[in-house]
Design an enzyme around this catalytic site. Structure first.
Site, mmCIF file in Angstrom:
data_model
loop_
_atom_site.group_PDB
_atom_site.id
_atom_site.type_symbol
_atom_site.label_atom_id
_atom_site.label_comp_id
_atom_site.label_asym_id
_atom_site.label_seq_id
_atom_site.Cartn_x
_atom_site.Cartn_y
_atom_site.Cartn_z
ATOM 1 N N HIS A 76 0.825 -1.208 0.000
ATOM 2 C CA HIS A 76 0.000 0.000 0.000
ATOM 3 C C HIS A 76 0.860 1.259 0.000
ATOM 4 C CE1 HIS A 76 0.331 0.765 4.437
ATOM 5 N NE2 HIS A 76 0.315 -0.550 4.554
ATOM 6 N N ASP A 78 -0.110 4.349 1.099
ATOM 7 C CA ASP A 78 -0.373 5.343 2.145
ATOM 8 C C ASP A 78 0.365 5.025 3.434
ATOM 9 O OD1 ASP A 78 -2.124 3.071 2.466
ATOM 10 O OD2 ASP A 78 -3.185 4.200 4.001
ATOM 11 N N ASP A 106 6.324 0.944 6.488
ATOM 12 C CA ASP A 106 4.957 0.443 6.345
ATOM 13 C C ASP A 106 4.232 1.400 5.405
ATOM 14 O OD1 ASP A 106 2.406 -0.512 6.637
ATOM 15 O OD2 ASP A 106 2.178 0.060 8.731
ATOM 16 N N GLU A 139 -4.873 1.999 2.772
ATOM 17 C CA GLU A 139 -4.979 0.721 3.490
ATOM 18 C C GLU A 139 -5.236 0.987 4.963
ATOM 19 O OE1 GLU A 139 -3.404 -2.671 5.920
ATOM 20 O OE2 GLU A 139 -2.711 -0.613 5.866
ATOM 21 N N GLU A 140 -4.476 1.963 5.499
ATOM 22 C CA GLU A 140 -4.553 2.254 6.934
ATOM 23 C C GLU A 140 -5.950 2.758 7.295
ATOM 24 O OE1 GLU A 140 -2.159 1.381 8.738
ATOM 25 O OE2 GLU A 140 -0.336 1.434 7.525
ATOM 26 N N ASP A 163 3.433 -6.707 3.467
ATOM 27 C CA ASP A 163 2.947 -5.739 4.450
ATOM 28 C C ASP A 163 2.890 -6.343 5.842
ATOM 29 O OD1 ASP A 163 1.939 -3.398 5.500
ATOM 30 O OD2 ASP A 163 -0.110 -3.762 4.857
ATOM 31 N N HIS A 344 3.831 2.491 12.930
ATOM 32 C CA HIS A 344 2.848 3.407 13.522
ATOM 33 C C HIS A 344 3.409 4.122 14.748
ATOM 34 C CE1 HIS A 344 -0.807 1.134 11.573
ATOM 35 N NE2 HIS A 344 0.262 1.146 10.799
HETATM 36 ZN ZN ZN Z 1 0.887 -1.600 6.225
HETATM 37 CA CA CA Z 2 0.070 -0.259 8.972
#
Ligand code: ZN
Ligand code: CA
Length: 371
Positions: A76, A78, A106, A139-140, A163, A344
């Protein structure tokens, strides 16, 4: 051979491009150009319009010289917040942010690995089957890119989502389904000192409902949680409204159905008990997946790792990813670890070795499916 310098430079270039969820326009442009330069045919689907973002998903194709299974590699585009103005720092062969933002490994580690592998495949004239690439948006916080992806544009039999946080060798073959379980509880306000008997307390309804719920670990496959509860203004008012946000997850949809129904029933029962109302907002966010170890996609992926001299293992995850959505749309997919750590958070990082191994992993998988 993987070109380490090219790979690292490209990863650093990608993390410096801002791409919060729904704001992937800039990175999508860059990736489209890169894929075209490598020699893929690139299209952008309508997911951006449907989800409300700057761009759709990037779907690219590289025709194979050989009949065989079509494989798609996906990551992904984003990132979570705070992910704007990332200033990557390389220290002792590990890449970090400067501590004021996330890094965005990520999932840009996956993107960089896929791009590098495609270049190597081209340079080495590796014999391969049809290869597809899907770089998803948003995705997030909802898997919206994968949900709105135009699957008619994909021919893939097998999907490899890059991922996951384990170092290369980690193969996620099992993931749960998840339900959103939100509720708006409505009671009736009244002065708490003067005429409480004329009020219906939404807080008391919520308390009774939650107290009657089985929550947290339900069984080996199932979990549930109430994560947010909001309501009330003052002690002298019987509270008229409470909002609750919860979730349930299970590896089996039947068990998930049962848990979600149980939570809904507890809310309804409590509302009725006190003479209030409850509006439920329940939705299956994604379906589960479970791929057997004997399945060709797993067997060949393990073979790829064994040729690389990397020990591999299959594992289950408790989280959701694009992998769930791919499987739900007929693309048998697994999630592969690329070594992104502490995602994150401001301490997010990735080792250059894991980045290199991720690119090698993609090359090896392409080679095996071309045999
Ligand atoms: Zn991810
Ligand atoms: Ca993530």
């Amino acid at each position: 051979m993987i070109n380490r310098e090219r790979l690292v430079d490209e990863f650093l270039e990608l993390v410096k491009i801002d791409s919060h969820s729904a704001k992937e326009g800039a990175i999508a442009k860059v990736l489209q150009r890169k894929l075209e330069e490598i020699g893929l045919e690139v299209t952008v689907d309508e997911a951006g319009v449907k989800a409300g973002g700057e761009t759709g998903n990037i779907i690219a194709k590289l025709k194979g010289k050989k009949q065989g299974k079509t494989i798609v590699f996906s990551s992904h585009m984003d990132t979570v917040v705070p992910g704007e103005g990332v200033k990557p720092i390389v220290k002792d062969n590990i890449i970090y942010s400067d501590g004021t933002t996330i890094l965005g490994a990520d999932d840009k580690a996956g993107i960089a690995a896929i791009l590098e592998a495609l270049r190597v495949v081209k340079e080495n004239k590796t014999i391969h089957s049809d290869i597809e690439v899907a770089f998803s948006i948003w995705e997030e916080g909802g898997l919206f890119g994968a949900k709105y992806l135009d699957y008619s544009k994909l021919n893939a039999d097998y999907g490899f989502v890059l991922d996951s946080g384990g170092s290369p060798g980690e193969i996620i073959t099992v993931g749960p389904a998840q339900d959103r379980v939100n509720a708006k509880i409505t009671g009736k306000s009244a002065h708490a000192g003067v005429e409480p008997e004329n009020g219906v307390s939404a807080i008391m309804i919520a308390a009774r409902a939650i107290n009657n719920m089985k929550l947290l670990r339900i069984d080996k496959e199932t979990t549930a949680n109430i994560g947010v509860i909001k309501g009330g203004e003052a002690t002298n008012i019987v509270t008229a409204e409470v909002l609750i946000k919860g979730e349930s997850r299970s590896l089996t949809e039947k068990r998930l159905d049962a848990q979600t129904e149980h939570m809904a029933n507890a809310l309804k029962e409590a509302a009725t008990y006190f003479g209030g109302k409850v509006e439920l907002d329940i939705e299956r966010m994604y379906t589960p997946f479970s791929i057997a170890s004997e399945d060709e996609i797993v067997v060949k992926t393990k073979e790829a790792f064994s040729r690389m001299g990397i020990e591999s293992y299959t594992a289950a995850t408790g989280g959701g990813s694009d992998t769930n959505i791919f499987n739900g749309n007929g693309v048998k997919a697994i999630n592969l670890g690329v070594g992104m750590k502490k995602v994150h958070t401001l301490e997010e990082h990735i080792s250059i070795k894991d980045l290199e191994d991720s690119a090698r992993m993609v090359c090896e998988i392409i080679r095996i499916f071309g045999e």
